[in-house]
Design an enzyme around this catalytic site. Structure first.
Site, mmCIF file in Angstrom:
data_model
loop_
_atom_site.group_PDB
_atom_site.id
_atom_site.type_symbol
_atom_site.label_atom_id
_atom_site.label_comp_id
_atom_site.label_asym_id
_atom_site.label_seq_id
_atom_site.Cartn_x
_atom_site.Cartn_y
_atom_site.Cartn_z
ATOM 1 N NE ARG A 70 7.864 89.629 -90.169
ATOM 2 C CZ ARG A 70 8.353 90.834 -89.927
ATOM 3 N NH1 ARG A 70 8.419 91.748 -90.881
ATOM 4 N NH2 ARG A 70 8.789 91.161 -88.733
ATOM 5 C CE1 TYR A 199 10.632 82.190 -91.390
ATOM 6 C CE2 TYR A 199 9.605 84.210 -92.166
ATOM 7 C CZ TYR A 199 9.986 83.387 -91.123
ATOM 8 O OH TYR A 199 9.693 83.747 -89.836
ATOM 9 N N GLY A 200 7.838 81.131 -94.001
ATOM 10 C CA GLY A 200 6.498 81.375 -93.459
ATOM 11 C C GLY A 200 5.962 82.788 -93.601
ATOM 12 N N GLY A 201 6.657 83.758 -93.006
ATOM 13 C CA GLY A 201 6.140 85.121 -92.985
ATOM 14 C C GLY A 201 5.925 85.705 -94.376
ATOM 15 C CE LYS A 208 3.779 88.774 -88.363
ATOM 16 N NZ LYS A 208 3.381 89.335 -87.063
ATOM 17 C CG HIS A 228 2.118 92.994 -84.777
ATOM 18 N ND1 HIS A 228 3.433 93.403 -84.817
ATOM 19 C CD2 HIS A 228 2.164 91.640 -84.739
ATOM 20 C CE1 HIS A 228 4.231 92.352 -84.795
ATOM 21 N NE2 HIS A 228 3.495 91.270 -84.751
ATOM 22 C CB SER A 250 9.010 91.224 -84.545
ATOM 23 O OG SER A 250 7.983 91.565 -85.437
ATOM 24 C CB CYS A 252 9.041 92.731 -77.532
ATOM 25 S SG CYS A 252 10.161 93.995 -78.156
ATOM 26 C CE LYS A 254 2.107 90.414 -80.737
ATOM 27 N NZ LYS A 254 2.946 90.481 -81.950
ATOM 28 C CG ASP A 279 1.732 87.703 -84.599
ATOM 29 O OD1 ASP A 279 2.501 88.509 -84.038
ATOM 30 O OD2 ASP A 279 1.776 87.478 -85.824
ATOM 31 N NE ARG A 376 9.500 82.843 -86.677
ATOM 32 C CZ ARG A 376 8.787 83.957 -86.424
ATOM 33 N NH1 ARG A 376 7.562 83.865 -85.961
ATOM 34 N NH2 ARG A 376 9.321 85.147 -86.612
ATOM 35 N NE ARG A 407 14.136 93.339 -76.728
ATOM 36 C CZ ARG A 407 14.453 92.297 -75.957
ATOM 37 N NH1 ARG A 407 15.405 92.405 -75.058
ATOM 38 N NH2 ARG A 407 13.825 91.153 -76.103
ATOM 39 N N GLY A 502 6.095 85.379 -66.044
ATOM 40 C CA GLY A 502 4.808 85.302 -65.338
ATOM 41 C C GLY A 502 4.568 86.510 -64.439
ATOM 42 C CG ASP A 503 7.120 87.407 -61.274
ATOM 43 O OD1 ASP A 503 6.205 87.048 -60.501
ATOM 44 O OD2 ASP A 503 8.246 86.882 -61.294
HETATM 45 C C1 OXD Z 1 6.716 88.852 -86.470
HETATM 46 C C2 OXD Z 1 6.116 87.522 -86.351
HETATM 47 O O1 OXD Z 1 7.753 89.002 -87.133
HETATM 48 O O2 OXD Z 1 5.095 87.395 -85.657
HETATM 49 O O3 OXD Z 1 6.162 89.794 -85.882
HETATM 50 O O4 OXD Z 1 6.628 86.559 -86.962
HETATM 51 MN MN MN Z 2 4.254 89.267 -85.094
#
Ligand code: OXD
Ligand code: MN
Length: 596
Positions: A70, A199-201, A208, A228, A250, A252, A254, A279, A376, A407, A502-503
């Site tokens: 992006r 590019y995707g984003g 997005k 988000h 982004s 972290c 998700k 997302d 991706r 973070r 998982g924890d």
């Molecule tokens: C982001 C994504 O950048 O989901 O947040 O691709």
């Molecule tokens: Mn995202």
């Protein structure tokens, strides 16, 4: 023609007259049409089939080297008034932006095909869903949109013949010239224009661009929220499922949290985790007064590197069929894919993401990356082993808790609960993440990312916070409880203290217990915290003392986070001038008083 909707027909005619394609193809969503497009993309070299025995239906694509992420500096919110875009967005007036873009689109599809993609964000038949139409000159975009959204005739049926409530998306690859790349949003015109990217984003305009930037603006006007956030359900051994939404900046984790595998201590009792989304969440007050969520997407556009059998087996299994891989490395020994940390064995006969044949182990040993760090997978949600049975439910799922996270090496504790919705809105507004050693640049630099929406809020962030406060008023005592988590605290040697993955469910279980009034809390200056012994550590290699450490609140570092020049909360709030809701200022003053 797939629709009689005059608004759609007129707009597509207008786009065709502007871009002058050799032909216009309407995407009906049928297998035959999509399969023919896959074959065509393979014949032109735009895409490639992967090993169809090992990865049935999977394809590969490489973007231009200058076009791999992006582009926030090329992304614009084009509201009539600059103050409606706010200090966190790039702004140009609609008039100026159309003046730049219209000549660029003129004849841009000459000799090419224009694909018209009708799509629904959200389950067909849901009152919470919305329709978009994207025109594009890229088959890659068509095939990705088919995975990420519900495309075809069914989307037009959802729209109906009269409605004008659809988001218009115009995409042209043009020359992939990064100097002329624009991702422009016109919230007041329900329109998105993207040019010079593949590019995707930047080009899957349902994601997005629509589901966050345009939808957040629509949500403010229509009384709902586009966030988000991942959505997950935790089912207890009695078969009751409670749902949580969680927002993280982004990169972290998700997708990992959304698909987490319960640790043995919960699995053996019969707990299960279900993924509704990884997302984006669209949230609306239901007839029962509670907040309900749908995932507007139909697939996962996940970062490949870092995904492996330990970090996220569910994601890995999701990508085993019908998936498009972009900018990962190729394993030429068997025509499959590879990325950093998939396993410890980079393929000897490899093609790195830019297309050069290399000896994988040697290439990696020399410090190179075989896959692009932002490579991706685009994978259908229905492939996911833990996809929620409610995934397609038009009502969505009722939300018990909203979780914010960032973070932070030191400041934020493992978990705390806000005092109430207003304080929770404040907690979301001060969210931040620190840069890691994995990326270029200084380590530990704080980037404020309110509600993880910094690059995705389609209007003034000050008005957005006010909208959160208004939603809280509306929801009253039915509002979800709001929490903040931080999986990333480090010790003096810089090692993560909390095991994560998982924890993290152990923390979510305290959160749900709080929502049900079944757990105690300790009041601290920043919010309610668990009693250390209330975080279940059975089967973990850490002690209650470690949990105490993870929950400690260092007042001095909180004060520093408020007052620090440049990246502190006060400096950030100052950018919003009188758009900052008085309540946010009040919350900040109250926090300072509690810390003093
Ligand atoms: C982001 C994504 O950048 O989901 O947040 O691709
Ligand atoms: Mn995202």
């Amino acid at each position: 023609m797939l629709t009689n909707n005059k608004n759609v027909l007129a707009w597509v005619d207008e786009m065709a007259a502007l871009c002058k394609p050799a032909k216009v193809v309407w995407i009906d969503g049928s297998d035959e049409q999509l399969q023919a497009l896959r074959e065509e993309a393979v014949s032109t070299g735009e895409m490639m089939w992967l090993n169809q025995e090992k990865l049935p239906g999977c394809m590969y694509h490489r973007t231009a080297v200058n076009d791999v992420a992006r582009v926030e500096d090329r992304t614009f919110i084009c509201s009539t008034k600059e103050e409606d875009a706010g200090p966190t967005n790039n702004w140009k007036s609609p008039q100026e932006m159309h003046g730049i873009l219209t000549p660029m689109y003129y004849g841009v599809m000459e000799g090419k095909t224009m694909y018209v993609i009708p799509y629904s964000m959200g389950p067909i038949g849901s009152k919470m869903s919305k329709v978009g139409v994207e025109v594009t000159d890229s088959i890659y975009v068509v095939l990705n949109m088919d995975i990420m959204t519900r495309v075809g005739k069914r989307a037009f049926e959802q729209l109906g013949d009269e409605s004008n409530d659809f988001v218009r998306g115009l995409h042209a690859k043009a020359d992939i010239d990064d100097k002329k790349r624009y991702i422009a949003h016109f919230p007041e015109e329900n329109t998105i224009c993207s040019i010079n990217s593949g590019y995707g984003g930047n080009v899957l305009l349902g994601k997005k661009c629509f589901a966050l930037r345009i939808a957040s603006y629509q949500g403010k006007n229509e009384g709902w929220m586009a966030e988000h956030m991942l959505i997950l359900g935790i089912e207890n051994p009695q078969g009751e499922t409670k749902y949580i939404c969680a927002a993280f900046p982004s990169a972290c984790g998700k997708t990992n949290l959304a698909m987490l595998i319960p640790p043995e201590v919960y699995a053996k009792e019969g707990y299960k985790v279900w993924t509704v989304g990884d997302d984006i969440a669209w949230l609306r007050q239901g007839d029962d007064g509670r907040l309900w969520a749908i995932n507007p997407e139909n697939g996962f556009f996940g970062v490949a590197p870092g995904t492996n059998l330990k970090s996220n087996p569910n994601a890995l299994h999701t990508t085993e069929k019908g998936t498009i891989f972009t900018n990962v490395a190729l394993n030429n020994e068997n025509n499959t894919v590879w990325w950093e940390s998939l396993d410890k064995n980079p393929p000897v006969d490899a093609t790195e993401w830019k297309g050069a044949k290399v000896n994988g182990p040697e290439y990696v040993a020399a410090g190179n990356k075989l896959a692009h760090p932002n490579s991706r997978f685009t994978a259908p949600a229905k492939n996911c082993p833990c996809i929620s049975p409610e995934f397609d439910n038009p009502q969505g799922v009722p939300i018990s808790a909203i979780v914010f996270g960032g973070r932070r090496a030191k400041t934020a504790p493992l978990v705390y609960q806000s005092f109430d919705w207003k304080h929770g809105t404040f907690v979301g507004s001060i969210m931040a993440s620190e840069t890691t050693a994995a990326a270029a640049g200084a380590v530990g630099v704080v980037r404020r990312d309110p509600m993880a929406m910094l690059p995705f809020c389609g209007y003034n962030m000050g008005d957005y916070w006010q909208h959160w406060l208004d939603m809280g008023e509306k929801l009253g005592d039915k509002a979800p409880k709001i929490f903040h988590v931080n999986w990333f605290r480090t010790d003096d040697e810089g090692h993560f203290i909390w095991p994560g993955f998982g924890d993290n469910m152990r923390v979510l279980m305290w959160i749900l217990a709080r929502c049900e009034g079944k757990a105690d809390a300790v009041e601290t200056p920043i919010g309610y915290e668990p009693k250390p012994e209330d975080i279940n550590i059975e089967g973990l290699d850490i002690s209650v003392d470690t949990i105490k450490e993870l929950l400690s609140v260092d007042k001095a570092s909180w004060m520093d986070d408020i007052t620090r020049e440049g990246t502190g909360i006060e400096a950030f709030y100052a950018k919003f001038g009188d758009k900052l809701p008085a309540e946010m200022r009040k919350q900040l003053d109250a926090l300072k008083a509690r810390l003093a």
